[in-house]
Write an enzyme that holds these catalytic residues in place. Structure first.
Site, PDB file in Angstrom:
ATOM      1  NE  ARG A 212     158.179  -4.562  13.571  1.00 45.40           N
ATOM      2  CZ  ARG A 212     156.646  -5.080  13.866  1.00 45.40           C
ATOM      3  NH1 ARG A 212     156.666  -6.420  13.620  1.00 45.40           N
ATOM      4  NH2 ARG A 212     156.176  -4.703  14.555  1.00 45.40           N
TER       5      ARG A 212
ATOM      6  CE1 TYR B 123     148.991  -7.240  16.733  1.00 45.31           C
ATOM      7  CE2 TYR B 123     151.099  -7.054  15.036  1.00 45.31           C
ATOM      8  CZ  TYR B 123     150.369  -7.452  15.623  1.00 45.31           C
ATOM      9  OH  TYR B 123     150.632  -8.524  16.852  1.00 45.31           O
TER      10      TYR B 123
ATOM     11  CG  ASP C 158     155.543  -7.018   9.919  1.00 48.95           C
ATOM     12  OD1 ASP C 158     154.249  -8.111   9.361  1.00 48.95           O
ATOM     13  OD2 ASP C 158     155.621  -8.148  11.484  1.00 48.95           O
TER      14      ASP C 158
ATOM     15  CG  HIS D 266     151.247  -7.228  11.652  1.00 51.30           C
ATOM     16  ND1 HIS D 266     152.551  -7.396  12.032  1.00 51.30           N
ATOM     17  CD2 HIS D 266     151.884  -5.643  11.573  1.00 51.30           C
ATOM     18  CE1 HIS D 266     152.870  -7.282  12.774  1.00 51.30           C
ATOM     19  NE2 HIS D 266     153.213  -5.686  12.327  1.00 51.30           N
TER      20      HIS D 266
ATOM     21  CD  GLU E 193     157.889  -9.535   9.458  1.00 51.68           C
ATOM     22  OE1 GLU E 193     158.616  -9.366  10.044  1.00 51.68           O
ATOM     23  OE2 GLU E 193     157.821 -10.406  10.575  1.00 51.68           O
TER      24      GLU E 193
ATOM     25  CD  GLU F 197     155.170 -12.717  12.093  1.00 52.27           C
ATOM     26  OE1 GLU F 197     156.031 -12.043  12.224  1.00 52.27           O
ATOM     27  OE2 GLU F 197     154.112 -12.159  13.212  1.00 52.27           O
TER      28      GLU F 197
ATOM     29  NE  ARG G 105     160.972 -13.071  10.135  1.00 57.24           N
ATOM     30  CZ  ARG G 105     160.804 -11.753  11.656  1.00 57.24           C
ATOM     31  NH1 ARG G 105     160.063 -11.319  11.493  1.00 57.24           N
ATOM     32  NH2 ARG G 105     161.517 -12.612  12.736  1.00 57.24           N
TER      33      ARG G 105
ATOM     34  CD  GLU H 299     160.652  -9.209  15.719  1.00 57.10           C
ATOM     35  OE1 GLU H 299     160.670 -10.998  15.844  1.00 57.10           O
ATOM     36  OE2 GLU H 299     159.777  -8.544  15.537  1.00 57.10           O
TER      37      GLU H 299
ATOM     38  CD1 TRP I 124     143.089  -8.812   5.024  1.00 61.61           C
ATOM     39  CD2 TRP I 124     143.770  -9.737   7.335  1.00 61.61           C
ATOM     40  NE1 TRP I 124     142.835  -7.308   6.162  1.00 61.61           N
ATOM     41  CE2 TRP I 124     143.324  -7.856   7.168  1.00 61.61           C
ATOM     42  CE3 TRP I 124     144.861  -9.939   7.767  1.00 61.61           C
ATOM     43  CZ2 TRP I 124     143.487  -7.393   8.267  1.00 61.61           C
ATOM     44  CZ3 TRP I 124     144.215  -8.996   9.788  1.00 61.61           C
ATOM     45  CH2 TRP I 124     143.895  -7.864   9.704  1.00 61.61           C
TER      46      TRP I 124
HETATM   47  O1  EZ4 Z   1     152.731  -9.732  15.127  1.00 58.08           O
HETATM   48  O2  EZ4 Z   1     154.342 -11.619  18.079  1.00 58.08           O
HETATM   49  O3  EZ4 Z   1     157.330  -9.527  12.927  1.00 58.08           O
HETATM   50  N1  EZ4 Z   1     156.331  -9.493  14.806  1.00 58.08           N
HETATM   51  C1  EZ4 Z   1     155.829  -9.942  14.950  1.00 58.08           C
HETATM   52  C2  EZ4 Z   1     154.466  -9.815  16.836  1.00 58.08           C
HETATM   53  C3  EZ4 Z   1     153.803 -10.584  16.024  1.00 58.08           C
HETATM   54  C4  EZ4 Z   1     153.441 -11.337  17.334  1.00 58.08           C
HETATM   55  C5  EZ4 Z   1     152.099 -12.168  17.359  1.00 58.08           C
HETATM   56  O4  EZ4 Z   1     151.931 -13.092  18.133  1.00 58.08           O
HETATM   57  O5  EZ4 Z   1     154.678  -9.809  13.305  1.00 58.08           O
HETATM   58  O6  EZ4 Z   1     154.529  -8.459  16.277  1.00 58.08           O
HETATM   59 CO    CO Z   2     156.071 -10.495  12.049  1.00 60.51          CO
END
Ligand code: EZ4
Ligand code: CO
Length: 405
Positions: A149, A161, A213, A215, A239, A265, A286, A342, A405
């Protein structure tokens, strides 16, 4: 032959980061371990277990895993939700662990046995600049991973992030009494990410699987644009391109791109997953095994997904403990429609508390053949790492409004 539950105790410990652990002991002295960590809300689930679940478990038949699941889910009246489902998940993991230990079998053998020799996994690479990201990806590939990733910085922002400037590893939750507030700019991100990932594709060649990702940070049309712009990169998946709440949004994304989509997730029951799976709006589901109510419930999600040719790709961040990771691996090994697992990894100190026996070699995971889940908790070590508050960051737009979001 049956054994009764004698006690259920909650351990909160912080070896490198906070974890909530459930210890279930039978009359025969068999110990099963469950994980109940909910990142940034650890003490809520610890109280839920300690005050409302542990007293109900004492005296119950430890063999009746499904019945206990139904009892805790249906009996609570307040079904679903991350705290409830993590608590039920912890109990479920502990009871599967006990069952395996009593029968002297690894849990995957109680789930129908292995359908594969090993579990394809990916881990995280990150770099603020493209050059730092390439170095981080190269380092991951040098450890034998074939899937990675990739996350980068965004010009004009100070923080993003999932990336720590100058470091290739990171922990999303920061210690402190309140969350760090970051600034976010979606337009800058959707301009920048496709360029970075296209350059990275040139760097790694076509055989390495690249994942990315978002997020949950984009509005529907932004998500569709990003997914479309990323098509030439041939990602393994994109993702969380938008939130899991307004699931209709994923139809719009889906109709506008062939980039494979992963989501879920933060989901905690089959009901969260149902519409995205049955509308075939995603390619990978996920949820983490513990956050979705344990092995007993997650295998129902997996089977639902298989009907719609959706693959299972369990969440495996540092904020689920090695107990959940092991449980995920047992279920993965026995699940025909597994896509990828993962494995973010843990701070080195985490292993002082959680003694796990699963293996990771050349990017392939295996739960191992120890009876039960194969993770033991050192309670003396756990006591040396007291809980301290830690939170995920929150984000605001340039004008100071909270992101919507
Ligand atoms: O942001 O587990 O795909 N994995 C992620 C992680 C999540 C954290 C949140 O608690 O996106 O890094
Ligand atoms: Co994620």
């Amino acid at each position: 032959m049956s054994s009764r539950i004698r006690s259920a105790d909650v351990i909160v410990t912080s070896p490198g980061r906070n974890f909530v652990t459930l210890k279930v002991t039978t009359d025969d002295g068999v110990v099963g371990w469950g994980d109940a960590t909910v990142n940034g809300r650890e003490l809520a689930v610890a109280a839920y277990l300690r005050d409302h679940v542990a007293p109900l478990l004492v005296g119950r038949d430890a063999d009746r895993i499904e019945d206990t699941w139904q009892f805790l889910y249906r009996g609570a009246y307040w079904r679903r939700g991350p705290i409830t489902m993590a608590a039920i998940g912890a109990v479920d993991l502990a009871l599967w662990d006990i069952r395996g230990k009593v029968l002297d079998q690894p849990v995957y053998n109680l789930l129908g046995g292995a359908v594969r020799d090993g579990i394809l996994s990916y881990t995280h690479a990150s770099g603020w600049t493209l050059e730092e990201l390439k170095d981080s990806v190269d380092e991951v590939l040098s450890r034998g991973f074939r899937a990675v990733r990739a996350q980068s910085g965004v010009p004009g922002l100070d923080t993003v992030y999932g990336i720590h400037r100058g470091q290739s590893s990171y922990e999303p939750a920061a210690r402190g009494i309140s969350p760090v507030e970051e600034m976010w700019d979606t337009r800058a991100y959707v301009r920048h990410a496709p360029r970075v990932l296209a350059d990275l594709r040139d760097h790694v060649g076509e055989e390495v699987e690249l994942l990315h990702d978002a997020h949950h940070r984009l509005r529907p049309i932004e998500a569709a644009q990003l997914a479309k712009d990323l098509e030439p990169v041939r990602l393994f998946w994109l993702e969380d391109v938008t939130t899991g709440e307004n699931q209709e949004a994923m139809r719009l994304v889906r109709e506008n791109t062939t980039t494979p989509l992963a989501l879920g997730e933060v989901f905690n029951t089959i009901w969260d997953c149902k519409d995205l799976i049955t509308s075939q709006s995603i390619d990978f589901i996920r949820s983490s095994v513990m956050h979705a109510g344990g092995i007993s419930h997650s295998r129902r999600i997996n089977d639902l997904a298989s009907l719609w040719q959706v693959q299972v790709a369990p969440h495996g961040p540092s904020d689920v403990s090695p107990i959940t990771m092991a449980a995920s691996l047992h279920l993965d090994l026995a699940t025909p429609n597994l896509g990828i697992q993962e494995h973010m990894g843990y701070p080195a100190v985490t292993a002082e508390v959680f003694r796990s026996t699963y293996s990771l070699a050349d990017g392939m995971l295996h739960p191992g053949d120890a009876p039960g889940l194969g993770v033991e908790v050192d309670e003396d070590a756990a006591a040396r790492f007291p809980y301290s508050r830690a939170y995920l960051p929150v984000a605001r737009r340039r004008d100071g409004t909270m992101t919507d979001w």
